[in-house]
Scaffold this active site. Structure first.
Site, PDB file in Angstrom:
ATOM      1  N   GLU A  48       0.830  -1.200   0.000  1.00  0.00           N
ATOM      2  CA  GLU A  48       0.000   0.000   0.000  1.00  0.00           C
ATOM      3  C   GLU A  48       0.870   1.257   0.000  1.00  0.00           C
ATOM      4  O   GLU A  48       1.930   1.297   0.627  1.00  0.00           O
ATOM      5  CB  GLU A  48      -0.912   0.030   1.234  1.00  0.00           C
ATOM      6  CG  GLU A  48      -2.003  -1.009   1.226  1.00  0.00           C
ATOM      7  CD  GLU A  48      -2.905  -0.889   2.445  1.00  0.00           C
ATOM      8  OE1 GLU A  48      -2.747   0.086   3.214  1.00  0.00           O
ATOM      9  OE2 GLU A  48      -3.746  -1.779   2.633  1.00  0.00           O
ATOM     10  N   HIS A 139      -2.004   9.767 -26.476  1.00  0.00           N
ATOM     11  CA  HIS A 139      -2.094   8.800 -27.570  1.00  0.00           C
ATOM     12  C   HIS A 139      -3.188   9.181 -28.557  1.00  0.00           C
ATOM     13  O   HIS A 139      -3.048   8.961 -29.769  1.00  0.00           O
ATOM     14  CB  HIS A 139      -2.358   7.406 -26.995  1.00  0.00           C
ATOM     15  CG  HIS A 139      -2.356   6.316 -28.012  1.00  0.00           C
ATOM     16  ND1 HIS A 139      -1.242   6.018 -28.787  1.00  0.00           N
ATOM     17  CD2 HIS A 139      -3.327   5.457 -28.410  1.00  0.00           C
ATOM     18  CE1 HIS A 139      -1.533   5.027 -29.601  1.00  0.00           C
ATOM     19  NE2 HIS A 139      -2.791   4.666 -29.403  1.00  0.00           N
ATOM     20  N   LYS A 204       0.280  -0.615 -42.388  1.00  0.00           N
ATOM     21  CA  LYS A 204       0.448  -1.959 -41.818  1.00  0.00           C
ATOM     22  C   LYS A 204      -0.896  -2.645 -41.650  1.00  0.00           C
ATOM     23  O   LYS A 204      -1.922  -2.019 -41.388  1.00  0.00           O
ATOM     24  CB  LYS A 204       1.174  -1.892 -40.478  1.00  0.00           C
ATOM     25  CG  LYS A 204       0.452  -1.112 -39.389  1.00  0.00           C
ATOM     26  CD  LYS A 204       1.322  -0.970 -38.159  1.00  0.00           C
ATOM     27  CE  LYS A 204       0.634  -0.137 -37.084  1.00  0.00           C
ATOM     28  NZ  LYS A 204       1.502   0.131 -35.935  1.00  0.00           N
ATOM     29  N   THR A 235       7.292  -2.446 -27.407  1.00  0.00           N
ATOM     30  CA  THR A 235       8.231  -3.548 -27.597  1.00  0.00           C
ATOM     31  C   THR A 235       9.132  -3.343 -28.810  1.00  0.00           C
ATOM     32  O   THR A 235      10.057  -4.120 -29.035  1.00  0.00           O
ATOM     33  CB  THR A 235       7.478  -4.880 -27.770  1.00  0.00           C
ATOM     34  OG1 THR A 235       6.613  -4.782 -28.917  1.00  0.00           O
ATOM     35  CG2 THR A 235       6.633  -5.185 -26.542  1.00  0.00           C
TER      36      THR A 235
END
Length: 337
Positions: A48, A139, A204, A235
């Protein structure tokens, strides 16, 4: 608005290095020392979060500097509990400075029975007592509408434009900006416009999430120094594959400018072994030792922009003025002469 004398900064543990850099830049801009508020942001044995401020914050204009990067849930809870600490300590106004806003990729329902986590997190932030959010390169721009409080969304493209002009000053006529997908065209176009460069797209097609089946280059990249622009590198699989496709289509060399270097899993190894000549990221997320030591990864600072944005919010002046070259360039003159 209460009679507030000075802006005060407090930081969680997500990116303490950036918070200290912002404090130093604010000290330079104001000509007086700005330090982080002395506080404990720790964990109980069961994990916590515990927060205690050791300074008086009553009536003060408080800025919490905290990215919600990995571990995202821990850092988000730190942000919310710091905000609650300040609210219960009678802070005058609380602004969350979130260089990297986590959960932003979950901004819509792409299939049945899935959450819109960005909206949930926005609700949690507003309910915690935070009255304004300052972030960078969301984003999706529409996430600003998820909040019922003011949101200032800074852009990394003005900083990237300064960096490109500095490092490619002898080859600007050969530079081409690349969007890694159709959805990122607006972001790539913004940088291309600032450096007066042409634009191409890597289209893509995905068979399933996280796996790219095919890539096609839209535009002639032969003999060009290609600069891939995106907001997040996780990644790095898609990024490295895009670099391969561009080289196969005749590009002379490939670079990438990414705002938020999440760099999870095998990302650093992939970038190091890829055909990317350089990957430039900001320090919105604290770099790991592997990222800092990678031979072809370079980090540009965001502290000058965030420091000035905080001062502008505190002083009630324009934040969007930082998008202009004439305003931003002096803040980075020591880095880009």
């Amino acid at each position: 608005m209460p009679n507030i004398s000075e802006p005060k900064l407090i930081s969680g543990n997500a990116n303490l290095q950036l918070a200290e850099a912002v404090a130093r830049r604010m000290s330079i801009h104001r000509g007086s020392t700005v330090k982080l508020v002395d506080a404990r942001v720790e964990r109980f044995n069961d994990g916590e979060v515990f927060v205690e401020a050791h300074e008086n914050v009553r009536g003060e204009d408080m800025f919490i500097i905290q990215s919600t990067s990995s571990p995202a849930n821990d850092n988000l809870m730190e942000l919310l509990i710091i905000a609650d600490t300040l609210r219960r300590s009678s802070a005058g106004r609380i602004t969350a400075v979130i260089p990297y806003f986590g959960y932003a990729r979950q901004d819509r329902r792409t299939k049945a029975r899935t959450p819109i986590s960005a909206k949930l997190v926005a609700n949690m932030i507003a309910q915690s007592g935070i009255e304004r959010v300052l972030t960078m390169d969301l984003h999706a721009a529409q996430i600003q509408g998820f909040f019922d409080i003011p949101v200032d969304n800074l852009y990394a493209s003005p900083i990237f434009a300064l960096d490109v002009a500095h490092h490619f000053k002898d080859h600007l006529s050969d530079v081409m900006v690349i969007s890694p997908d159709v959805g990122g065209v607006a972001r790539a176009r913004e940088l291309a416009k600032r450096i007066n460069a042409p634009l191409a797209i890597v289209d893509k097609r995905r068979e399933k999430a996280g796996e790219v089946a095919e890539m096609t280059v839209i535009g002639d990249v032969s003999g060009k120094r290609c600069i891939i622009v995106d907001d997040i590198c996780d990644t790095a699989g898609t990024l490295c594959k895009a670099a391969d496709v561009l080289m196969e289509n005749g590009a002379e060399e490939v670079h990438a400018y990414i705002t938020h270097g999440v760099m999870s899993g095998p990302a650093v190894e992939r970038v190091t072994a890829s055909q990317l000549k350089s990957l430039v990221i900001t320090d919105s997320i604290a770099p790991t030792d592997a990222v800092a030591g990678a031979k072809n990864i370079r980090i540009v600072p965001t502290a000058p922009m965030f420091a000035q944005a905080i001062l502008n919010i505190w002083g009630g002046t324009s934040v969007s003025s930082l998008f202009e070259h004439a305003t931003l360039q002096p803040l980075y003159e020591t880095l880009y002469n």
